[in-house]
Design a protein around this motif. Sequence first.
Motif, PDB file in Angstrom:
ATOM      1  N   MET C  54       0.863  -1.173   0.000  1.00 44.33           N
ATOM      2  CA  MET C  54       0.000   0.000   0.000  1.00 44.33           C
ATOM      3  C   MET C  54       0.905   1.230   0.000  1.00 44.33           C
ATOM      4  O   MET C  54       1.907   1.270   0.723  1.00 44.33           O
ATOM      5  N   VAL C  55       0.521   2.206  -0.794  1.00 47.09           N
ATOM      6  CA  VAL C  55       1.355   3.407  -0.942  1.00 47.09           C
ATOM      7  C   VAL C  55       0.498   4.673  -0.973  1.00 47.09           C
ATOM      8  O   VAL C  55      -0.730   4.612  -1.093  1.00 47.09           O
ATOM      9  N   LEU C  56       1.186   5.804  -0.873  1.00 45.77           N
ATOM     10  CA  LEU C  56       0.580   7.104  -1.149  1.00 45.77           C
ATOM     11  C   LEU C  56       1.216   7.623  -2.431  1.00 45.77           C
ATOM     12  O   LEU C  56       2.425   7.476  -2.616  1.00 45.77           O
ATOM     13  N   TYR C  57       0.405   8.213  -3.291  1.00 49.89           N
ATOM     14  CA  TYR C  57       0.980   8.852  -4.477  1.00 49.89           C
ATOM     15  C   TYR C  57       0.508  10.306  -4.552  1.00 49.89           C
ATOM     16  O   TYR C  57      -0.573  10.633  -4.065  1.00 49.89           O
ATOM     17  N   ALA C  58       1.353  11.142  -5.143  1.00 49.14           N
ATOM     18  CA  ALA C  58       1.009  12.553  -5.359  1.00 49.14           C
ATOM     19  C   ALA C  58       0.870  12.785  -6.849  1.00 49.14           C
ATOM     20  O   ALA C  58       1.643  12.237  -7.645  1.00 49.14           O
ATOM     21  N   SER C  59      -0.121  13.593  -7.238  1.00 45.82           N
ATOM     22  CA  SER C  59      -0.448  13.810  -8.648  1.00 45.82           C
ATOM     23  C   SER C  59      -0.107  15.217  -9.113  1.00 45.82           C
ATOM     24  O   SER C  59       0.153  16.107  -8.316  1.00 45.82           O
ATOM     25  N   GLY C  60      -0.165  15.392 -10.423  1.00 41.54           N
ATOM     26  CA  GLY C  60       0.023  16.710 -11.006  1.00 41.54           C
ATOM     27  C   GLY C  60       1.457  17.177 -10.884  1.00 41.54           C
ATOM     28  O   GLY C  60       2.386  16.372 -10.888  1.00 41.54           O
TER      29      GLY C  60
END
Lengths: 99, 99, 99, 99, 99
Positions: C54-60
């Motif tokens: 499980m991960v966190l991702y940042a967009s843009g």
Amino acid sequence: MNLAKVVGTVVSTQKEQSLEGLKFLILQKVDLDGNDIDGSIVAVDAVSAGVGEMVLYASGSSGRQTEITDKKPCDAVIMAIVDSWEVNYETRYKKGVND
Amino acid sequence: MNLAKVVGTVVSTQKEQSLEGLKFLILQKVDLDGNDIDGSIVAVDAVSAGVGEMVLYASGSSGRQTEITDKKPCDAVIMAIVDSWEVNYETRYKKGVND
Amino acid sequence: MNLAKVVGTVVSTQKEQSLEGLKFLILQKVDLDGNDIDGSIVAVDAVSAGVGEMVLYASGSSGRQTEITDKKPCDAVIMAIVDSWEVNYETRYKKGVND
Amino acid sequence: MNLAKVVGTVVSTQKEQSLEGLKFLILQKVDLDGNDIDGSIVAVDAVSAGVGEMVLYASGSSGRQTEITDKKPCDAVIMAIVDSWEVNYETRYKKGVND
Amino acid sequence: MNLAKVVGTVVSTQKEQSLEGLKFLILQKVDLDGNDIDGSIVAVDAVSAGVGEMVLYASGSSGRQTEITDKKPCDAVIMAIVDSWEVNYETRYKKGVND
């Protein structure tokens, strides 16, 4: 980035001058099995992609981080042609096989 | 970018000063057959587009990458008037024919 | 940021040169119980994540704020591997337990 | 940009210091007939808009392109109060008439 | 910006170095009555918010316009704790009353 299939092209004569010479391709979004899903987008081609190929595109300001789209009113760019992808260690798409 | 049809105009007297003189057009989103789909947006016109024309618009910070929208609170710009597009080598829209 | 599970990988030979050497992972979006929900995304891996994590991702544009993605046509980056999360003081996911 | 109606205000004492003095308004999204549609957003007011008025707002980094929102954690700004709009040459909204 | 309720926390040891020390909170989106609606997001806390509080968060590049998130791979920041809001001159949420 998102997976998509190149399905077409857009022709425009009257456009913002900085866009002269760029190729606008129509992308059909696909799911992880490579099947079409709702939604299409138009992206500038930075990798010489062709109709029928699976690609990755980047959106927003990231769409301007290539030499040909830098500082231009372009919000989506094809930055990779996909050879294959796998999900849970199983190949779901392989170029030339699942096309 | 996305395909859309210009359907109208917005008039505003009281606005952020930097936007003075810009033309705000209402765009109706369309699918790959040129039919209306859910969703409209207001974009600044950078290419002298008119009501009834099919256009491409760029969103987000890319909406500011034209001379007239640079550094302004504008998040969408019409950067191309569409002559035609094709999907799987078949013309789906041609200006003057499918309007 | 959004919670997601790493489910696969994308292979691409022909790509924007600046992307050489980056690892493109397929993320499946999950809800607050860790269950799959509609929607997948492809992100560059900045934290040595692996399939199943499980991960966190940042967009843009935030997807470019790492050393390996800086100034590249990348609109999503995995910036954290998740150990656990809780909702209303109750653990909903714990690595090694709920995988 | 998008059309919306100002419907309310948000009060916050404990906030990022740079936001001190800004007015946060609640916007209800509307369709091209001016009817409410799903979705609301909170935007900083840059044009002295009031409850009941139709406005245009800009999102994302474009929300920071006004003097009062520059370099602040603000992702939406009201940059125009709408006098009227028309669709296919027919007036759909006129301030003071369709309110 | 959007209204949301803080409902939880995310713990991550292995993360992009620049994120060290930041607090990642889980936000549940709410409607104008303060009721939960579909969709959650993870945001960095810039205002010492706690579980149960109503907040405003800013997304995208605006999520980096605080001292603690500047130049970091963070695409959402809590920039205000909400005391109250009203819709059509009627209070819909008041801290300590509607919690």
